[in-house]
Design an enzyme around this catalytic site. Structure first.
Site, PDB file in Angstrom:
ATOM      1  N   HIS A   1     134.123  39.807  61.281  1.00 19.22           N
ATOM      2  CA  HIS A   1     132.797  39.169  62.067  1.00 19.22           C
ATOM      3  C   HIS A   1     131.372  39.375  61.623  1.00 19.22           C
ATOM      4  CE1 HIS A   1     132.043  35.572  64.767  1.00 19.22           C
ATOM      5  NE2 HIS A   1     130.931  35.674  64.282  1.00 19.22           N
TER       6      HIS A   1
ATOM      7  N   HIS B   1     127.440  39.546  60.332  1.00 17.51           N
ATOM      8  CA  HIS B   1     126.204  38.429  59.264  1.00 17.51           C
ATOM      9  C   HIS B   1     125.312  39.146  58.758  1.00 17.51           C
ATOM     10  CE1 HIS B   1     127.501  34.336  61.882  1.00 17.51           C
ATOM     11  NE2 HIS B   1     127.512  35.662  62.872  1.00 17.51           N
TER      12      HIS B   1
ATOM     13  N   ASN C   1     126.638  31.706  57.472  1.00 16.61           N
ATOM     14  CA  ASN C   1     124.938  30.941  57.939  1.00 16.61           C
ATOM     15  C   ASN C   1     123.907  31.779  57.179  1.00 16.61           C
ATOM     16  OD1 ASN C   1     125.594  32.894  59.284  1.00 16.61           O
ATOM     17  ND2 ASN C   1     125.100  31.716  61.393  1.00 16.61           N
TER      18      ASN C   1
ATOM     19  N   HIS D   1     133.992  29.013  64.813  1.00 21.08           N
ATOM     20  CA  HIS D   1     133.565  29.719  65.996  1.00 21.08           C
ATOM     21  C   HIS D   1     133.851  28.226  66.858  1.00 21.08           C
ATOM     22  CE1 HIS D   1     129.760  30.117  68.541  1.00 21.08           C
ATOM     23  NE2 HIS D   1     129.840  29.539  68.789  1.00 21.08           N
TER      24      HIS D   1
ATOM     25  N   HIS E   1     136.085  35.368  68.484  1.00 21.22           N
ATOM     26  CA  HIS E   1     135.062  35.642  70.033  1.00 21.22           C
ATOM     27  C   HIS E   1     135.558  34.894  70.851  1.00 21.22           C
ATOM     28  CE1 HIS E   1     132.698  32.519  68.154  1.00 21.22           C
ATOM     29  NE2 HIS E   1     131.284  33.440  67.497  1.00 21.22           N
TER      30      HIS E   1
ATOM     31  N   ASP F   1     130.852  40.547  65.493  1.00 23.38           N
ATOM     32  CA  ASP F   1     129.724  39.858  65.541  1.00 23.38           C
ATOM     33  C   ASP F   1     128.365  39.723  65.196  1.00 23.38           C
ATOM     34  OD1 ASP F   1     128.515  37.105  65.410  1.00 23.38           O
ATOM     35  OD2 ASP F   1     128.856  36.163  67.640  1.00 23.38           O
TER      36      ASP F   1
ATOM     37  N   HIS G   1     118.795  40.346  64.649  1.00 20.92           N
ATOM     38  CA  HIS G   1     117.836  39.410  64.544  1.00 20.92           C
ATOM     39  C   HIS G   1     116.102  40.043  64.593  1.00 20.92           C
ATOM     40  CE1 HIS G   1     119.699  35.742  65.003  1.00 20.92           C
ATOM     41  NE2 HIS G   1     120.356  35.936  66.285  1.00 20.92           N
TER      42      HIS G   1
END
Ligand code: ZN
Length: 448
Positions: free
Chosen positions: A61, A63, A95, A181, A237, A310, A314
């Site tokens: 998991h 990103h 995403n 999710h 999660h 996860d 950002h």
């Protein structure tokens, strides 16, 4: 014969035991595990000085961002964070900008990543608008599909039970796992709108919107829709006792489902969120004590299959906003997961065997990552070398990730990854990246 390299003085995790041994590596694979005197000659010899060697860790998991979101993280920095954290393989969530949800977007993402990644990377796809395209996405090499139920991300209408059922039937037939999710969009939106109408923008309002019921409702709906489809659902999660219980009941009844928890949901609470504020905003949110205990019990009893970081980087500016509804959700996790979990081993909260199961064996099994997930002759030489005694303080300013903040910043931990070997190649040494981008490989799904 002369092999590529031999690692001596290892304490390797083999068949649930820690064994003193040496490891010979040839052509990216484990050639031999045995006594130093039994090792073949090698071009290179490394003395591991009694460090612990684990099968390369796998984070299902992550990103990695890049492309339109490269200012948050890119393939190089994200996989440097993975190598720094002891991960040899990561699976990238879809995403992105553009969203990975077609043969073309997947192919392009693989092409860009190929020359930049430091560890092995597999890619998820969101479901396409036209379900007839699922087979071509799988043929292109997706390791799985991600289904985001909290709001619309992919092409599949998440409000449409029949479309979801059709997608599950198709992926079930192809043997491809679907990671979900589980937060119910309709209930989440209704809660959020009600709170916004009364001008609520605080952390407590966020917790009220993302209620326990929001998670449970999505889990129940997905279990019901998927019942007769043969799909392998993987619940990302899990955070609530009710949601986890529903997953456990499904497992007990023989359903082929798996689930994940994150270190943040195990080690932080909703009280931390209300105290420290917006940086800890994540979806699903941090929960109260009784839920945290249920997650730990799920780990102790063997119901939880996987620990996922996860890792959701950002820009720091995106982690603060006037309103909790505008702040970007998620925190970076690749560089804190293993030290935090090894510290939990030290504190007798879980065994080393369980850590290896949750971070390597089960992820490899669930996502069909053949030749990975254990140390044995013929397996890929993905190795996570750990100094189990090293105490240090987590310092987010030293992260390889572009996101140089963490809810665990300043935490005292014990147990640190000191070398990461990816397909036999040393990629991280004492937290320095010592290989070039492109050292990792792109993993294409191998579904049977
Ligand atoms: Zn995520």
């Amino acid at each position: 014969m002369i092999v590529d390299s031999v690692l001596t003085n290892a304490k390797a995790y083999l068949n649930k035991e820690v064994v003193d041994c040496s490891i010979a590596i040839e052509n990216g694979r484990i050639f031999k595990i045995g006594k130093e005197t039994q090792m073949p000659n090698a071009d290179e010899k490394t003395n591991l000085r009694s460090m612990l060697v684990l099968p390369g860790l796998i984070d299902v998991h992550v990103h990695l961002r890049d492309e339109g979101k490269a200012y948050k993280e890119d393939f190089y920095t994200g996989t440097a964070a993975a190598a720094g954290g002891g991960f040899t393989t990561v699976l990238d969530m879809p995403n992105n900008a553009p969203v990975t949800m077609s043969k073309e977007t997947l192919k392009n993402r693989m092409r860009i990543a190929e020359s930049r990644v430091l560890v092995n990377v597999g890619f998820y796809s969101e479901f396409p608008n036209n379900l007839g395209d699922i087979a071509s996405i799988v043929a292109e090499g997706a390791v799985g599909f991600k289904l985001f139920m909290a709001h619309q991300v992919g092409g599949l209408n998440i409000d449409d039970d029949d479309a979801l059922q059709e997608a599950f039937t198709e992926t079930g037939g192809l043997g491809v796992p679907v990671a979900v999710h589980a937060e119910d969009k309709a209930l989440l939106m209704a809660n959020g709108e009600r709170l916004k109408r009364t001008n609520r923008h605080d952390t407590t309002a966020f917790l009220q919107a993302h209620s326990e019921r929001v998670e449970l409702k999505a889990v129940e709906r997905l279990l019901e829709i998927s019942a007769q489809t043969g799909v392998r659902l993987h619940f990302c999660h899990m955070t609530t006792k009710q949601g986890l219980k529903a997953v456990i009941e499904a497992k007990k009844s023989g359903r082929n489902v798996t689930c994940e928890v994150t270190p943040q949901h195990l080690l932080l609470s909703n009280a931390d969120f209300e105290r420290y504020g917006l940086m800890l905003t994540m979806m699903p949110p941090l929960r109260g004590e009784s839920h945290i205990q249920a997650l730990w019990k799920g780990i102790a009893d063997g119901w939880v299959d996987v620990l996922g970081s996860d890792h959701a980087p950002h820009a720091l500016s995106e982690k603060s906003a006037g309103s909790v509804w505008d702040v970007k959700v998620g925190v970076p996790g690749l560089e804190t997961t293993l030290p935090l979990m090894l510290t939990m081993v030290r504190k007798n909260r879980m065994s080393l065997a369980r850590v290896v199961q949750l971070l390597s064996e089960k992820p490899a099994e669930i996502f069909n990552l053949k030749d990975r997930g254990s140390l044995a002759h013929g397996r890929k030489a993905d190795l996570t070398v750990v100094d189990f005694n090293q105490k240090f303080r987590i310092d987010a300013s030293t992260f390889h990730s572009k996101a140089k903040y963490s809810p665990f910043d300043g935490w005292e931990v014990q147990g640190r990854p000191v070398k990461t070997f990816v397909n036999g190649l040393l990629v991280m040494d004492e937290q320095a990246i010592v290989a070039k981008g492109g050292s990792g490989i792109i993993i294409r799904g191998d579904h049977a």
